[in-house]
Each structure stands twice: as C-alpha cells, then as structure tokens.
Design a protein around this motif. Sequence first.
Motif, mmCIF file in Angstrom:
data_model
loop_
_atom_site.group_PDB
_atom_site.id
_atom_site.type_symbol
_atom_site.label_atom_id
_atom_site.label_comp_id
_atom_site.label_asym_id
_atom_site.label_seq_id
_atom_site.Cartn_x
_atom_site.Cartn_y
_atom_site.Cartn_z
ATOM 1 N N ALA A 129 0.998 -0.562 0.135
ATOM 2 C CA ALA A 129 0.192 0.352 0.190
ATOM 3 C C ALA A 129 0.890 1.120 0.342
ATOM 4 C CB ALA A 129 -0.765 -0.647 1.187
ATOM 5 N N PHE A 130 2.038 0.901 0.538
ATOM 6 C CA PHE A 130 2.963 2.387 0.839
ATOM 7 C C PHE A 130 3.586 2.775 -0.484
ATOM 8 C CE2 PHE A 130 6.774 4.933 2.062
ATOM 9 C CZ PHE A 130 6.187 5.412 3.331
ATOM 10 N N VAL A 131 3.797 1.648 -1.556
ATOM 11 C CA VAL A 131 4.618 1.935 -2.728
ATOM 12 C C VAL A 131 3.877 1.730 -3.552
ATOM 13 C CG1 VAL A 131 5.489 0.292 -4.653
ATOM 14 C CG2 VAL A 131 6.546 -0.518 -2.259
ATOM 15 N N TYR A 132 2.863 1.117 -3.711
ATOM 16 C CA TYR A 132 1.130 1.777 -4.666
ATOM 17 C C TYR A 132 0.597 3.156 -4.557
ATOM 18 C CZ TYR A 132 2.435 -2.755 -6.334
ATOM 19 O OH TYR A 132 4.075 -3.274 -6.685
ATOM 20 N N LEU A 133 0.717 3.498 -3.580
ATOM 21 C CA LEU A 133 -0.646 4.339 -3.082
ATOM 22 C C LEU A 133 -0.360 5.381 -2.454
ATOM 23 C CD1 LEU A 133 -3.910 2.181 -1.504
ATOM 24 C CD2 LEU A 133 -3.819 2.727 -4.325
ATOM 25 N N GLY A 134 0.859 5.327 -2.161
ATOM 26 C CA GLY A 134 1.001 6.160 -0.921
ATOM 27 C C GLY A 134 1.592 6.307 0.991
ATOM 28 N N PRO A 135 2.275 6.975 1.359
ATOM 29 C CA PRO A 135 1.953 6.708 3.204
ATOM 30 C C PRO A 135 1.248 7.297 2.959
ATOM 31 C CG PRO A 135 3.444 8.660 2.638
ATOM 32 C CD PRO A 135 3.303 8.105 1.096
ATOM 33 N N LEU A 136 -0.426 8.080 3.551
ATOM 34 C CA LEU A 136 -0.906 7.992 4.251
ATOM 35 C C LEU A 136 -2.157 6.857 3.763
ATOM 36 C CD1 LEU A 136 -2.320 11.690 3.299
ATOM 37 C CD2 LEU A 136 -1.578 10.537 5.685
ATOM 38 N N PRO A 137 -2.728 6.692 2.666
ATOM 39 C CA PRO A 137 -4.117 5.110 2.789
ATOM 40 C C PRO A 137 -2.392 4.148 3.313
ATOM 41 C CG PRO A 137 -3.440 6.677 0.745
ATOM 42 C CD PRO A 137 -2.491 6.673 1.322
ATOM 43 N N ALA A 138 -1.371 3.884 3.151
ATOM 44 C CA ALA A 138 -0.386 2.692 3.838
ATOM 45 C C ALA A 138 -0.795 3.008 5.575
ATOM 46 C CB ALA A 138 0.855 2.944 3.632
ATOM 47 N N ALA A 139 -0.850 3.870 5.912
ATOM 48 C CA ALA A 139 -0.868 4.197 7.182
ATOM 49 C C ALA A 139 -2.657 4.001 7.362
ATOM 50 C CB ALA A 139 -0.883 5.923 8.249
ATOM 51 N N ALA A 140 -3.446 3.991 6.577
ATOM 52 C CA ALA A 140 -5.004 3.772 6.833
ATOM 53 C C ALA A 140 -5.069 2.150 6.931
ATOM 54 C CB ALA A 140 -5.516 4.364 6.186
ATOM 55 N N VAL A 141 -4.238 1.627 5.971
ATOM 56 C CA VAL A 141 -4.062 0.431 5.221
ATOM 57 C C VAL A 141 -3.877 -0.069 7.043
ATOM 58 C CG1 VAL A 141 -3.671 -1.604 4.589
ATOM 59 C CG2 VAL A 141 -4.021 -0.310 3.556
ATOM 60 N N SER A 142 -2.724 -0.011 7.468
ATOM 61 C CA SER A 142 -2.132 -0.357 9.040
ATOM 62 C C SER A 142 -2.811 -0.286 10.034
ATOM 63 C CB SER A 142 -0.885 0.165 9.408
ATOM 64 O OG SER A 142 -0.079 -0.166 10.601
ATOM 65 N N GLY A 143 -3.942 0.837 10.233
ATOM 66 C CA GLY A 143 -4.570 1.300 11.464
ATOM 67 C C GLY A 143 -5.643 0.772 11.390
ATOM 68 N N VAL A 144 -5.867 0.455 10.393
ATOM 69 C CA VAL A 144 -7.542 -0.805 10.304
ATOM 70 C C VAL A 144 -7.102 -1.342 10.306
ATOM 71 C CG1 VAL A 144 -9.611 -0.960 8.661
ATOM 72 C CG2 VAL A 144 -8.931 1.033 8.857
ATOM 73 N N ARG A 145 -6.534 -2.041 10.062
ATOM 74 C CA ARG A 145 -5.528 -3.513 9.919
ATOM 75 C C ARG A 145 -5.447 -3.964 11.446
ATOM 76 N NH1 ARG A 145 -1.637 -6.761 12.216
ATOM 77 N NH2 ARG A 145 -0.623 -5.037 12.004
ATOM 78 N N VAL A 146 -4.953 -3.227 12.517
ATOM 79 C CA VAL A 146 -4.747 -3.728 13.759
ATOM 80 C C VAL A 146 -6.335 -3.566 14.846
ATOM 81 C CG1 VAL A 146 -4.342 -2.656 16.009
ATOM 82 C CG2 VAL A 146 -2.592 -2.193 13.486
ATOM 83 N N VAL A 147 -6.988 -2.716 13.392
ATOM 84 C CA VAL A 147 -7.890 -2.514 15.431
ATOM 85 C C VAL A 147 -8.990 -3.228 14.630
ATOM 86 C CG1 VAL A 147 -10.492 -0.555 15.034
ATOM 87 C CG2 VAL A 147 -7.781 -0.013 14.850
ATOM 88 N N LEU A 148 -9.575 -3.699 13.054
ATOM 89 C CA LEU A 148 -10.105 -4.878 13.247
ATOM 90 C C LEU A 148 -9.820 -5.693 13.581
ATOM 91 C CD1 LEU A 148 -11.604 -3.779 9.417
ATOM 92 C CD2 LEU A 148 -12.381 -4.095 11.582
ATOM 93 N N SER A 149 -8.311 -6.787 13.971
ATOM 94 C CA SER A 149 -7.496 -7.600 14.180
ATOM 95 C C SER A 149 -7.902 -7.596 16.064
ATOM 96 C CB SER A 149 -6.528 -7.606 14.030
ATOM 97 O OG SER A 149 -5.788 -7.428 12.587
ATOM 98 N N ALA A 150 -8.012 -6.442 16.283
ATOM 99 C CA ALA A 150 -8.254 -6.492 17.947
ATOM 100 C C ALA A 150 -9.911 -6.474 18.136
ATOM 101 C CB ALA A 150 -7.795 -5.050 18.591
ATOM 102 N N LEU A 151 -10.400 -6.331 17.016
ATOM 103 C CA LEU A 151 -11.865 -6.212 17.252
ATOM 104 C C LEU A 151 -12.383 -8.205 16.782
ATOM 105 C CD1 LEU A 151 -13.599 -3.205 15.516
ATOM 106 C CD2 LEU A 151 -13.517 -3.759 18.262
ATOM 107 N N LEU A 152 -11.870 -8.240 16.073
ATOM 108 C CA LEU A 152 -12.509 -10.097 15.860
ATOM 109 C C LEU A 152 -11.486 -10.954 16.462
ATOM 110 C CD1 LEU A 152 -12.618 -9.253 11.592
ATOM 111 C CD2 LEU A 152 -13.783 -9.477 13.057
ATOM 112 N N PHE A 153 -9.686 -11.143 16.750
ATOM 113 C CA PHE A 153 -8.984 -12.023 17.630
ATOM 114 C C PHE A 153 -8.461 -11.416 18.336
ATOM 115 C CE2 PHE A 153 -6.409 -11.899 13.620
ATOM 116 C CZ PHE A 153 -7.413 -11.185 12.890
ATOM 117 N N GLY A 154 -8.470 -10.670 18.744
ATOM 118 C CA GLY A 154 -7.583 -9.558 20.041
ATOM 119 C C GLY A 154 -8.298 -9.715 21.240
ATOM 120 N N SER A 155 -7.751 -8.613 22.444
ATOM 121 C CA SER A 155 -8.583 -8.314 23.132
ATOM 122 C C SER A 155 -7.808 -6.397 23.349
ATOM 123 C CB SER A 155 -7.900 -9.887 24.084
ATOM 124 O OG SER A 155 -6.089 -9.461 24.523
ATOM 125 N N PRO A 156 -7.701 -6.152 23.810
ATOM 126 C CA PRO A 156 -7.546 -4.258 24.329
ATOM 127 C C PRO A 156 -6.623 -4.621 24.681
ATOM 128 C CG PRO A 156 -9.313 -5.046 26.018
ATOM 129 C CD PRO A 156 -9.117 -6.468 25.765
#
Lengths: 127, 180
Positions: free
Chosen positions: B54-81
């Motif tokens: 995402a960083f290479v093809y879309l740039g820094p901001l979309p890559a940050a969004a991909v990383s952030g959304v991934r972390v939040v969704l992972s915690a909600l789906l199969f993680g803990s606080p």
Amino acid sequence: MNQLRLRVLDVIIIVLVLCAAAALFLCGFLPRERGETVLVESKYDGTVAEYPLAAEAEFKVTGGGYTLSVSINGGAVCVTSSGCPGHDCVKQGRISSAGECIICAPAGIAVRIIGQNTGAGTDGIAG
Amino acid sequence: MGLRVDSRLRRMCSAAVFTLLALALSYLEFLLPLTAVPLPGVKPGLANLAVMAAFVYLGPLPAAAVSGVRVVLSALLFGSPVSFAFSASGAVLSYLMLWLLYRFARDKISFIGISVACAAAHSLGQICAAGIVFSHLSVFRYLPLLLVASAVFGCVTGMLMNLLIPPLTRALEKGGVRLK
C-alpha cells in the motif's frame, strides 16, 4: 525498480539488528538475583496470586475471558496450558530467576518472579 | 460510452483491497498452530506485506490507514484490549520505520532491508507496550529473541515482496493504479 536488488544498506541493517540482539542477549548473562516469590498479575484485576517460588502449587487464573493453568514446582514456574489463541505464554516455558516473567497478552496476565531486593520497586501495575 | 472510473475511486478501492489482504494475513497468522512457530511472541509478520505494498503503490497516508484499520479490526475480531495495545504500538513504530527508510533511503535499500528494519521496530514497539502495560522492564529480556526473529522473518517477507512487486505492478497498472 531499485527496491528489488539486495543493497549494502540491507546488509548493514541485518547486521545491526543481529548485533543488537547479541548485545542484549549477552546482557542477559549478567548475574541474576535468585527468585523468591511468584506474582500473578492481571491487567484487569491487579495482583491475583502470590506464592513462594519454593512452594509446590498448581492453580488457574482467568483474564480477558481466557483461563491459564500455572504450575510452580522445583523452584520454577510455568504456564502449563492456556485457553488463549497464540499460546505464547505456554511457549515461554519455565522461569526461575528474579526479573523473569511470562506474559499472556490476550488474557492480560503476567506471571513474574521477584527476589528479595526487587520486590519493593517493581510490584505496580499500570492502569 | 465506456465507464470512466475516477482515479481517486480506484485508489480507494485498492486501499480497501490491501486492508482486506492485511486482515486476511493477520488471521492466517492467528490460525497458525502452536508448533508452526514454537517461539513465544514470534509471528512471521505477513500483514506487513500488504502495508508495504500500500505504501509503494498508494503512498504514506493510505498505507497508514491500511495499517491502522488492520490493527483495529484484528483486535475486534480476534484480539483483546491488551493485545491491541501491543499490536498498535508495534504497528506505529513499524510504520514510522517504513516511512523514514522509504523517504530518505529509497534508492539505497531493497525491500529486504526495509522489511527487517520494520520487523525490528515492530518488536521493539511491542516490548515497550508490554513494559508500559505491566509496569516492569523484565519483558525486555525477550527482545533479543524477537530481534533475531525479526531478522529472519524480515528477510522472508522482504524476499516475498521482491517476488510479488513485478506481477502486482502489472496487475494494478492494468486497473489504472500507478506506482507512487
């Protein structure tokens, strides 16, 4: 594309990371204080159990919806089984020196060993 | 009349695909059996492939969004606080390392070096979070093991990235998304 070929900076980074790991690993060989007490701490409930390391005990502790079985025997403590997904706490094996700890992130539980000198300053839990 | 798709929409859709890919790779690691990686706290870090792409093809901001959304969704789906705190701090340091290296050393480094540095930063972030959450420094004893694992798995994901970039570039260019 430039990023596809191995460069000198790649090798430097890999060597630096491995050197940092080796240096920290060697620090681990510094003399350690003998463990005296096992503290089981929950991020949610504070300290939930405290046993002398010399004791023989098996007990269960629950946090974050997961239950861990903790065993103390032969002067060491370990997590024998866990309902958490990754089982990282079980993989950490047996610990026996003061300052060592086993952490289960999903359960928010830390099993740690303190010595006579380390007890006072390190028994707080964030939050 | 042909269908004209706005390039912003193409990029947004690509970011969504990379997020889904990152989440799927996180879930794959979550499903790995106990014996697959028998070291505590060590994971291959495959989701970083999607963030780097995402960083290479879309740039820094979309890559940050991909990383952030991934972390939040992972915690909600199969993680803990607590695992969210570990994962988030690791992801922030890893992303900063990716940004720094791509911004200042882009022409002097390959994906292998970037990947190893990001993995090491992720490990450091996780250990720092563990130290803060449980208020003691003994967790840093695991850092050497995590750094060695970072070097090994960072090389693997970097090599995978080197293999994936050419076909991914062709596929995305066909869809109208050009390299940033």
